[in-house]
Design an enzyme around this catalytic site. Structure first.
Site, PDB file in Angstrom:
ATOM      1  N   ASP A  89      -4.243  -6.779   5.033  1.00  0.00           N
ATOM      2  CA  ASP A  89      -5.224  -7.697   5.638  1.00  0.00           C
ATOM      3  C   ASP A  89      -5.144  -9.094   5.017  1.00  0.00           C
ATOM      4  OD1 ASP A  89      -6.404  -5.979   7.517  1.00  0.00           O
ATOM      5  OD2 ASP A  89      -7.503  -4.958   5.917  1.00  0.00           O
ATOM      6  N   PHE A 145      -4.724   2.896  14.860  1.00  0.00           N
ATOM      7  CA  PHE A 145      -4.966   3.911  13.833  1.00  0.00           C
ATOM      8  C   PHE A 145      -6.100   3.441  12.945  1.00  0.00           C
ATOM      9  CE2 PHE A 145      -1.909   7.436  13.348  1.00  0.00           C
ATOM     10  CZ  PHE A 145      -1.200   7.237  14.522  1.00  0.00           C
ATOM     11  N   LYS A 182       8.950 -16.768 -11.074  1.00  0.00           N
ATOM     12  CA  LYS A 182       8.251 -15.597 -11.605  1.00  0.00           C
ATOM     13  C   LYS A 182       7.061 -16.070 -12.448  1.00  0.00           C
ATOM     14  CE  LYS A 182       8.816 -11.566 -14.402  1.00  0.00           C
ATOM     15  NZ  LYS A 182       9.270 -11.256 -15.722  1.00  0.00           N
ATOM     16  N   ASN A 232       0.848  -1.202   0.000  1.00  0.00           N
ATOM     17  CA  ASN A 232       0.000   0.000   0.000  1.00  0.00           C
ATOM     18  C   ASN A 232       0.876   1.240   0.000  1.00  0.00           C
ATOM     19  OD1 ASN A 232       0.565   0.738   2.874  1.00  0.00           O
ATOM     20  ND2 ASN A 232      -0.335  -1.287   3.191  1.00  0.00           N
ATOM     21  N   LYS A 253     -14.191   0.329  16.221  1.00  0.00           N
ATOM     22  CA  LYS A 253     -12.895  -0.363  16.292  1.00  0.00           C
ATOM     23  C   LYS A 253     -12.356  -0.389  17.726  1.00  0.00           C
ATOM     24  CE  LYS A 253     -11.580   0.170  11.532  1.00  0.00           C
ATOM     25  NZ  LYS A 253     -10.841   0.915  10.509  1.00  0.00           N
ATOM     26  N   LYS A 296     -11.648  -4.005  19.094  1.00  0.00           N
ATOM     27  CA  LYS A 296     -10.248  -4.421  19.267  1.00  0.00           C
ATOM     28  C   LYS A 296      -9.723  -4.122  20.672  1.00  0.00           C
ATOM     29  CE  LYS A 296      -9.164  -3.799  14.327  1.00  0.00           C
ATOM     30  NZ  LYS A 296      -8.138  -3.461  13.346  1.00  0.00           N
TER      31      LYS A 296
HETATM   32  N1  CTP Z   1      -4.098  -3.612  11.834  1.00  0.00           N
HETATM   33  C1  CTP Z   1      -3.393  -4.693  12.335  1.00  0.00           C
HETATM   34  N2  CTP Z   1      -3.350  -5.869  11.641  1.00  0.00           N
HETATM   35  C2  CTP Z   1      -3.996  -5.997  10.472  1.00  0.00           C
HETATM   36  C3  CTP Z   1      -4.708  -4.911   9.944  1.00  0.00           C
HETATM   37  C4  CTP Z   1      -4.737  -3.723  10.646  1.00  0.00           C
HETATM   38  O1  CTP Z   1      -2.795  -4.578  13.421  1.00  0.00           O
HETATM   39  N3  CTP Z   1      -3.926  -7.148   9.826  1.00  0.00           N
HETATM   40  C5  CTP Z   1      -4.156  -2.367  12.606  1.00  0.00           C
HETATM   41  C6  CTP Z   1      -3.488  -1.184  11.964  1.00  0.00           C
HETATM   42  O2  CTP Z   1      -2.131  -1.089  12.363  1.00  0.00           O
HETATM   43  C7  CTP Z   1      -4.297  -0.022  12.526  1.00  0.00           C
HETATM   44  C8  CTP Z   1      -5.665  -0.606  12.741  1.00  0.00           C
HETATM   45  O3  CTP Z   1      -5.494  -2.010  12.712  1.00  0.00           O
HETATM   46  O4  CTP Z   1      -3.823   0.388  13.799  1.00  0.00           O
HETATM   47  C9  CTP Z   1      -6.752  -0.209  11.770  1.00  0.00           C
HETATM   48  O5  CTP Z   1      -6.493  -0.553  10.460  1.00  0.00           O
HETATM   49  P1  CTP Z   1      -7.543  -0.215   9.290  1.00  0.00           P
HETATM   50  O6  CTP Z   1      -7.017  -0.833   8.065  1.00  0.00           O
HETATM   51  O7  CTP Z   1      -7.889   1.206   9.256  1.00  0.00           O
HETATM   52  O8  CTP Z   1      -8.838  -0.911   9.742  1.00  0.00           O
HETATM   53  P2  CTP Z   1      -9.226  -2.405   9.890  1.00  0.00           P
HETATM   54  O9  CTP Z   1      -9.393  -2.667  11.342  1.00  0.00           O
HETATM   55  O10 CTP Z   1      -8.294  -3.276   9.142  1.00  0.00           O
HETATM   56  O11 CTP Z   1     -10.674  -2.457   9.253  1.00  0.00           O
HETATM   57  P3  CTP Z   1     -11.178  -2.073   7.791  1.00  0.00           P
HETATM   58  O12 CTP Z   1     -10.049  -2.355   6.837  1.00  0.00           O
HETATM   59  O13 CTP Z   1     -12.334  -2.936   7.612  1.00  0.00           O
HETATM   60  O14 CTP Z   1     -11.521  -0.614   7.876  1.00  0.00           O
END
Ligand code: CTP
Length: 400
Positions: free
Chosen positions: A278, A322, A288, A209, A336, A340
């Site tokens: 995720d 975050f 490759k 990303n 969240k 969490k």
């Molecule tokens: N995070 C994490 N591990 C993951 C994904 C996210 O620890 N596999 C943490 C990020 O570091 C951040 C928080 O989760 O502190 C929120 O991430 P974000 O992508 O905004 O939200 P998600 O909880 O993943 O939910 P969504 O993508 O559905 O908005």
């Protein structure tokens, strides 16, 4: 606000020297005592009388050519100052300090000081980007000197680019943050995650990303300058670890998970600013992948949500998440926090200009477990970092 605080302002000979007058006024307005040292070339641009009137202190200028005439003023000034701010800082003063040259009042004072030294550079874009200048800046940063990055825009010479003296309010906030938070996180252990993760597809490709890590590195830097013991677990970025911070480099979400779990037990505060992928590939191709006629479908599996896993085992550790959102920022943040088990969440609306990935600024809303909402308008990431740490500190104090 800065009563009994001594700021020593070094003004060097850049066109932006006149802006240093506003810095003096701003610092006086918040009750700091300001002493000014001007280099010889700065006096060609602004009269010392102006700084004298604004600071209500005698201005020190280089009137002698050799050090033998200097009295011990530079030593006493160096000793009494809490912060030494060089603004504007030319390539010349940065180069001198980086190379141990002390040949005038300002460079000698910097050399004799044990106070925090902050440079606010201002110069032509090409000069600023010159490798020698950048190497000097990097060297000084690695030695604990601090820099307020210049802004971009139209420069005095007509060029457009980076090199304008940073916004005066930002400079003043930077100094306030340094002074008010000096050593206040001593004894605290803080783990910060930053940057993106990379999920390999094959030996040459990956899913990732746009995260640059700037927010997380700013938090690590701010926490370290405030005396905390900091571990920074970072995905691939172009940034250097701030001095004094233990850096653990990872690539994938699973590696980040392992590094976090190996280290979280000893921590008082865990701040998860990383943009973690995720999903990862179900199977990483050993070779490759060659293109073919039809479409290519990649099969992805879920990565562990590190923050969620930490929430289950956090006990009395402070856990800060975050959230990068594009709508319903506060509602999603509240969900969240509950989902969490967080103490608070820093939510940014990635659709707002000046917020989110890659920018030097951010606009965030902090939402805590008690439902308190604090919006921080557009400001530098280092300023936001301090505000996050202020909030964490305040919540820890309420609990103890
Ligand atoms: N995070 C994490 N591990 C993951 C994904 C996210 O620890 N596999 C943490 C990020 O570091 C951040 C928080 O989760 O502190 C929120 O991430 P974000 O992508 O905004 O939200 P998600 O909880 O993943 O939910 P969504 O993508 O559905 O908005």
């Amino acid at each position: 606000m800065l009563k009994d605080i001594n700021v020593l302002l070094g003004v060097t000979g850049g066109i932006a020297a006149y802006k240093a007058c506003d810095i003096v006024s701003g610092l006086k307005r918040i009750n700091a005592n300001v002493d000014v040292i001007m280099t010889k070339s700065a006096t060609e641009l602004v009269s010392p009388n102006t700084f004298q009137a604004l600071s209500r202190n005698a201005v020190i200028i280089d009137i002698f050519d050799t050090p033998r005439y200097w009295n011990i003023e530079h030593i006493s000034l160096a000793q009494k100052s809490h912060v030494l701010l060089v603004a504007p800082a030319t390539a010349n003063i940065i180069g001198k300090v980086a190379n141990g040259i002390a040949d005038d009042m300002l460079s000698t004072t910097i050399m004799a000081s044990t106070a925090k030294v902050v440079f606010a550079p201002a110069m032509n874009t090409k000069m600023y980007e010159n490798k020698i200048v950048q190497q000097n800046i990097e060297k000084l940063i690695s030695l604990g000197y601090q820099f307020i990055e210049p802004a971009s825009g139209r420069l005095a010479c007509g060029d457009i680019g980076i090199g304008k003296l940073a916004d005066i309010n930002e400079i003043i906030r930077f100094i306030v943050n340094i002074v008010k938070s000096d050593g206040d996180l001593k004894g605290k252990k803080i783990l910060v995650t930053a940057g993106p993760t990379r999920e390999a597809i094959d030996p040459v490709r990956f899913i990732s990303n746009y995260s640059t890590g700037k927010m997380g590195y700013s938090i690590a830097k701010a926490a370290s300058t405030r005396g905390a013991e900091v571990i920074l677990i970072s995905g691939p970025t172009a940034l250097h670890a701030p001095p004094g911070v233990k850096l653990i480099k990872i690539n994938t979400a699973l590696e980040m998970y392992d590094a976090v779990m190996d280290n979280f037990k000893e921590q008082n505060i865990i701040i998860k600013s990383a943009a973690v992928s995720d999903y990862r590939l179900k199977v990483i191709s050993e070779h490759k992948i060659k293109k073919d006629e039809g479409n290519l479908n990649l099969s992805l599996v879920r990565n562990p949500d590190i923050l969620y896993e930490l929430g289950k085992i956090k006990e009395d550790r402070m856990l800060i998440g975050f959230a990068a959102e594009s709508d319903n920022v506060v509602k999603n943040a509240k969900d969240k926090i509950l989902g969490k088990n967080l103490d608070f969440i820093v939510a940014n609306d990635i659709t707002e200009e000046g917020a989110g990935f890659g920018t030097d600024t951010n606009i965030v809303t902090i939402v805590d477990m008690d439902g308190n909402i604090e919006r921080i308008e557009k400001t530098s990431k280092i300023d936001i970092a301090h505000r996050i740490l202020d909030k964490a500190k305040q919540m820890l104090e309420v609990r103890s």
